[in-house]
Scaffold this motif. Structure first.
Motif, PDB file in Angstrom:
ATOM      1  N   ALA A   1       0.833  -1.209   0.000  1.00 35.71           N
ATOM      2  CA  ALA A   1       0.000   0.000   0.000  1.00 35.71           C
ATOM      3  C   ALA A   1       0.864   1.254   0.000  1.00 35.71           C
ATOM      4  CB  ALA A   1      -0.924  -0.001   1.215  1.00 35.71           C
TER       5      ALA A   1
ATOM      6  N   ILE B   1       2.428   1.717  -3.429  1.00 36.23           N
ATOM      7  CA  ILE B   1       1.478   2.247  -4.425  1.00 36.23           C
ATOM      8  C   ILE B   1       1.367   3.760  -4.238  1.00 36.23           C
ATOM      9  CG2 ILE B   1      -0.941   2.314  -5.170  1.00 36.23           C
ATOM     10  CD1 ILE B   1      -1.199  -0.599  -4.359  1.00 36.23           C
ATOM     11  N   ALA B   2       1.166   4.176  -2.982  1.00 34.26           N
ATOM     12  CA  ALA B   2       0.990   5.604  -2.714  1.00 34.26           C
ATOM     13  C   ALA B   2       2.234   6.393  -3.102  1.00 34.26           C
ATOM     14  CB  ALA B   2       0.644   5.821  -1.247  1.00 34.26           C
TER      15      ALA B   2
ATOM     16  N   ILE C   1       2.512   6.653  -6.976  1.00 30.58           N
ATOM     17  CA  ILE C   1       1.549   7.600  -7.534  1.00 30.58           C
ATOM     18  C   ILE C   1       1.973   9.028  -7.185  1.00 30.58           C
ATOM     19  CG2 ILE C   1      -0.865   8.368  -7.411  1.00 30.58           C
ATOM     20  CD1 ILE C   1      -1.676   5.486  -7.099  1.00 30.58           C
ATOM     21  N   PHE C   2       2.428   9.208  -5.937  1.00 28.03           N
ATOM     22  CA  PHE C   2       2.922  10.519  -5.498  1.00 28.03           C
ATOM     23  C   PHE C   2       4.074  10.985  -6.387  1.00 28.03           C
ATOM     24  CE2 PHE C   2       6.142  12.736  -2.938  1.00 28.03           C
ATOM     25  CZ  PHE C   2       5.433  13.860  -2.563  1.00 28.03           C
TER      26      PHE C   2
END
Lengths: 311, 307
Positions: free
Chosen positions: B278, B281-282, B285-286
């Motif tokens: 998780a 992923i964050a 994307i960031f």
């Protein structure tokens, strides 16, 4: 205005027809027929089932029937749960999803606008940076990660809110926060940038020069103009809330239409997938159209007449 | 006010040529962009983050002696330790190896989707913008109608029917994903095609392909690049989203989405199984989002502070 709306309505209907046709044919080429996953049926029973659901007719008749039923707001039966229809699922689950969605939208719009306004008024000060860091995180952290994180921290570890289910108001807080976080971040960024643009206009200088108080200037001259882009974001916002609700409802065990949809996907209940997809598409296209019309009504500068094609 | 006598001034001389001299070395457009980009601390942080992520995606799986798909039923659901750095999952597979193996797949899906969008979008938008008139009208009406089709719903539908693997996932994501790119390219081509240098190229006998490839697309590259950078995180998000719906890749293949989705079920007892994928992923994307924003600001300084 009438011309613009009728043109948009036409596009909407064509888009809708496209998605209905796509779902219809995709479900036909989907592996297996609707009854294969059950234990092997005797051929007579399968034939009578096919007859009951009209599957023995040629495809163009079935397609016509399907279109006709949708026009009458009938999204068809479920092949997995004999006694249920897609309409039952919608009547059952949609009010819950709608309540959750509205709460999330309310949170996103209220907090997003406040953050954006503060950031713009304190441009390049710490309030601005803080608000924008919050916004970047809101955009980067997908809603399902936000949801599990909130659930783990506030429900499991701290016990401040219920872990799951949908009963009292406190059950709705965490799901609405998780669902609204990403749109909130988008709205904050949008508000900030359009506020900055409005603040650099000459009429703001005029307002200052004639001695208007800061509060009146912000409320009367700035925010009203700065919020127009936010109104136009409402269409994509609706889409984000609907698709976001699939996972949020699953994570928090909320009995809404989203979790019915997810369940029908894992059961490969094709008719339900098909019906709910069409229902969501209608919902989405209508709400985007309404937002666009509202936008035209709010902003007198936008001429919706659309006689000339706009570039 | 104190009097200043004339003797205090001295003529140092001034040459007309010096006054006209350009003190700054001349910069090409892309050099200028890169200077502006490097001043953006957040975007540079994104670049560093992305380099680390790509490095780990390439070498990460070899850093540990465990294989990403080997089950070890004696060591299931172990918390992070010195042997299993990120812990193990319910089949005793090493989470560190799986996480970086997943990074390869998630990044691959993002980049592949961006490239397919690029190819279709640039061709479609380029032709529509360059031909103009009736062709443009028809091509853009088709795009408008497809644009009305709800993106994620169509993706879900396609994945249900086609079954989940890497190819179908990329097809599902790009089947309407290219429209945004084609609109941007069309707009750029429309505004560029009447410039003098295009006329000059035509006069010299350049054909359409050459004008597009040598003149129009390179000049539209800025907006294309920004769009591509922002397509990658949305594809990674879509992949994770599909995994949560049970439409993700099938084991032993692992992506961040499938790992996070598996980890969710046991969040209460084995939180690390969700947290590592998780967080990655964050972070990814960031990183792509701040790079995309930084790139947009660097390409057009007037747009700074907008959104």
């Amino acid at each position: 205005m009438v011309k613009y709306i009728s043109k948009r309505l036409l596009y909407m209907i064509v888009s809708l027809l496209l998605i209905i046709t796509a779902t219809f044919f995709l479900m036909r080429i989907a592996p297996g027929n609707p009854f294969t996953s059950e234990k092997k049926l005797p051929p007579e029973i399968e034939a009578s089932l096919n007859e009951h659901y009209g599957l023995d007719k040629p495809w163009y008749v079935q397609y016509g029937d399907y279109l006709g039923r949708i026009v009458q707001w009938d999204f068809g039966p479920s092949f997995k749960y004999e006694s249920r229809t897609v309409n039952d699922l919608i009547n059952d689950g949609f009010p819950v999803s709608l309540a959750l969605g509205l709460e999330a939208i309310l949170f996103a719009v209220a907090v997003g606008i406040v953050l954006g306004v503060i950031a713009a008024l304190r441009h390049n000060k710490w309030q601005d940076y803080t608000a924008m860091i919050v916004a970047v995180f809101g955009i980067s952290v997908p809603s399902f990660i936000m949801a599990t994180f909130l659930q783990y921290l506030f429900a499991i570890k701290l016990g401040l809110f219920p872990v799951a289910r949908w009963e009292t108001f406190s059950h709705t807080v965490l799901p609405a926060l998780a669902l609204g976080a990403t749109p909130m971040a988008f709205i904050a960024r949008l508000t900030r940038s359009s506020m900055l643009e409005v603040l650099s206009n000459d009429y703001i200088k005029t307002a200052k020069a004639k001695g208007l108080s800061r509060g009146a200037m912000i409320m009367k001259h700035t925010i009203r103009n700065a919020l127009l882009p936010v109104v136009s974001y409402m269409g994509p916002l609706a889409a984000g809330i609907i698709t976001g609700s699939f996972i949020i409802e699953k994570i928090f065990g909320i009995p809404g239409l989203g979790s019915h949809f997810v369940l029908s996907i894992s059961n490969r209940d094709y008719t339900v997938i098909m019906g709910v997809t069409v229902f969501y598409s209608i919902l989405l296209l209508v709400s985007i159209l309404l937002v666009d019309i509202a936008y035209g009504l709010i902003d007198p500068r936008i001429k919706l007449a659309g006689g000339k094609k706009g570039e | 006010m104190q009097q200043i006598s004339k003797e205090k001034f001295q003529i140092v001389g001034v040459k007309a040529t010096d006054a006209e001299r350009i003190s700054k070395p001349s910069l090409s457009f892309w050099k200028d962009v890169s200077i502006r980009f490097r001043k953006n601390k957040l975007a540079m942080f994104g670049i560093v983050l992305l380099i680390i992520l790509i490095f780990m995606a390439i070498f990460g799986p070899y850093m540990t002696k465990f294989d990403y798909s080997t089950n070890d039923l004696m060591n299931t659901n172990k918390p992070p330790s010195s042997t299993h750095w990120f812990g193990t999952d319910d089949l005793g597979r090493d989470m560190f190896a799986r996480t970086w193996q997943g990074a390869r797949i998630s990044l691959f899906i993002g980049v592949a989707a961006a490239i397919v969008d690029f190819i279709i979008g640039v061709t479609w938008g380029g032709i529509a913008g360059f031909k103009g008139g009736r062709v443009d009208e028809i091509m853009m009406r088709i795009a408008d109608i497809l644009y009305g089709v709800p993106y994620l719903l169509l993706v879900i539908l396609l994945m249900v029917v086609l079954g989940a693997n890497l190819t179908t996932m990329i097809i599902a994501m790009t089947i309407t994903g290219w429209i945004n790119m084609s609109r941007i390219v069309r707009g750029e081509v429309l505004s560029l095609k009447n410039q003098e240098y295009v006329l000059a190229a035509r006069t010299l006998g350049a054909n359409v392909t050459r004008i597009m490839g040598r003149h129009l697309i390179p000049n539209a590259m800025g907006s294309i690049l920004v769009t591509m950078t922002l397509t990658i995180p949305s594809a990674i998000f879509t992949e994770a989203f599909l995994s949560f719906l049970g439409l993700g890749l099938t084991p032993p293949l692992a992506s961040w989405g499938t790992m996070a989705s598996d980890g969710l079920a046991s969040l209460q007892y084995y939180p690390w199984r969700l947290f590592f994928p998780a967080i990655l992923i964050a972070l990814t994307i960031f990183a792509f989002n701040v790079i995309g924003d930084g790139l947009r600001d660097a390409l057009d300084p007037r747009l700074r502070n907008k959104g």
